[in-house]
Design a protein around this motif. Structure first.
Motif, PDB file in Angstrom:
ATOM      1  N   VAL A   1       1.580   5.198   0.351  1.00 12.71           N
ATOM      2  CA  VAL A   1       1.024   6.243   1.217  1.00 12.71           C
ATOM      3  C   VAL A   1       1.561   7.636   0.896  1.00 12.71           C
ATOM      4  O   VAL A   1       1.051   8.623   1.411  1.00 12.71           O
ATOM      5  CB  VAL A   1       1.267   5.916   2.712  1.00 12.71           C
ATOM      6  N   PHE A   2       2.600   7.717   0.063  1.00 11.35           N
ATOM      7  CA  PHE A   2       3.187   9.020  -0.268  1.00 11.35           C
ATOM      8  C   PHE A   2       3.915   8.927  -1.597  1.00 11.35           C
ATOM      9  O   PHE A   2       4.522   7.910  -1.919  1.00 11.35           O
ATOM     10  CB  PHE A   2       4.183   9.445   0.828  1.00 11.35           C
TER      11      PHE A   2
ATOM     12  N   HIS B   1      -3.491  11.445  -3.513  1.00  7.83           N
ATOM     13  CA  HIS B   1      -4.109  10.117  -3.560  1.00  7.83           C
ATOM     14  C   HIS B   1      -3.128   9.071  -4.105  1.00  7.83           C
ATOM     15  O   HIS B   1      -3.353   8.500  -5.178  1.00  7.83           O
ATOM     16  CB  HIS B   1      -5.375  10.144  -4.425  1.00  7.83           C
TER      17      HIS B   1
ATOM     18  N   ASP C   1       0.828  -1.209   0.000  1.00 14.46           N
ATOM     19  CA  ASP C   1       0.000   0.000   0.000  1.00 14.46           C
ATOM     20  C   ASP C   1       0.865   1.263   0.000  1.00 14.46           C
ATOM     21  O   ASP C   1       1.649   1.490   0.917  1.00 14.46           O
ATOM     22  CB  ASP C   1      -0.920   0.029   1.216  1.00 14.46           C
TER      23      ASP C   1
ATOM     24  N   GLU D   1       6.507   6.057  -1.155  1.00 15.39           N
ATOM     25  CA  GLU D   1       6.623   5.483   0.177  1.00 15.39           C
ATOM     26  C   GLU D   1       5.441   4.549   0.389  1.00 15.39           C
ATOM     27  O   GLU D   1       4.292   4.918   0.156  1.00 15.39           O
ATOM     28  CB  GLU D   1       6.607   6.593   1.219  1.00 15.39           C
ATOM     29  N   SER D   2       5.766   3.340   0.808  1.00 19.88           N
ATOM     30  CA  SER D   2       4.726   2.368   1.128  1.00 19.88           C
ATOM     31  C   SER D   2       4.784   2.096   2.619  1.00 19.88           C
ATOM     32  O   SER D   2       5.635   2.636   3.330  1.00 19.88           O
ATOM     33  CB  SER D   2       4.956   1.069   0.346  1.00 19.88           C
ATOM     34  N   VAL D   3       3.896   1.244   3.084  1.00 18.28           N
ATOM     35  CA  VAL D   3       3.935   0.874   4.491  1.00 18.28           C
ATOM     36  C   VAL D   3       5.202   0.075   4.787  1.00 18.28           C
ATOM     37  O   VAL D   3       5.601  -0.046   5.941  1.00 18.28           O
ATOM     38  CB  VAL D   3       2.661   0.096   4.914  1.00 18.28           C
TER      39      VAL D   3
ATOM     40  N   GLU E   1      -2.749   6.121  -3.330  1.00 21.08           N
ATOM     41  CA  GLU E   1      -3.377   4.800  -3.436  1.00 21.08           C
ATOM     42  C   GLU E   1      -3.882   4.502  -4.845  1.00 21.08           C
ATOM     43  O   GLU E   1      -4.118   3.350  -5.204  1.00 21.08           O
ATOM     44  CB  GLU E   1      -4.514   4.656  -2.412  1.00 21.08           C
TER      45      GLU E   1
END
Length: 127
Positions: free
Chosen positions: A39-40, A86, A37, A60-62, A88
């Motif tokens: 996120v940035f 957004h 996922d 950037e992901s989790v 995602e």
């Protein structure tokens, strides 16, 4: 995994569509799947010069922060500002969620077609 045949691919997992001398660049389905996922997103500015094989921004992901590399050299004509709010969208539709449009192209990395990229991803997944 989805590998649209009309696109070209880099070994660093970016896709590129070149039409009328303008390259549209994004992150592949394989890459977004591996990252998880998002996120940035950090994108260049319009007017920035990109060099093939060098980072144009990062995601950037989790799990981690990963560079996004430019498969072409040229000038950023447009960024996808929607991704800034957004990120995602890259996970939801990676081939619609383009990062940048680049003009004044001077160089292209050695790009793979869909079949070669799919084979490359299969080999990479085995390691």
């Amino acid at each position: 995994m989805n590998f649209p045949k009309e696109l070209r691919y880099s070994k660093s997992h970016e896709w590129v569509r070149i039409e009328d001398g303008i390259a549209t660049i994004g992150l592949t389905d394989y890459a977004q799947h591996e990252l998880g996922d998002l996120v940035f997103v950090n994108l260049p500015e319009e007017g920035d010069e990109l060099t093939a094989g060098e980072a144009l921004g990062d995601v950037e992901s989790v799990k981690a922060v990963s560079d996004v590399y430019s498969p072409v050299s040229g000038t950023v004509l447009q960024i996808n500002e929607e991704l800034l709010d957004h990120p995602e969208l890259i996970n939801e539709a990676p081939y619609d969620a383009w990062f940048v449009k680049v003009g004044s192209l001077t160089e292209e990395e050695e790009l793979l077609d869909a079949a070669d990229y799919e084979s490359f991803c299969e080999e990479e997944g085995k390691n």
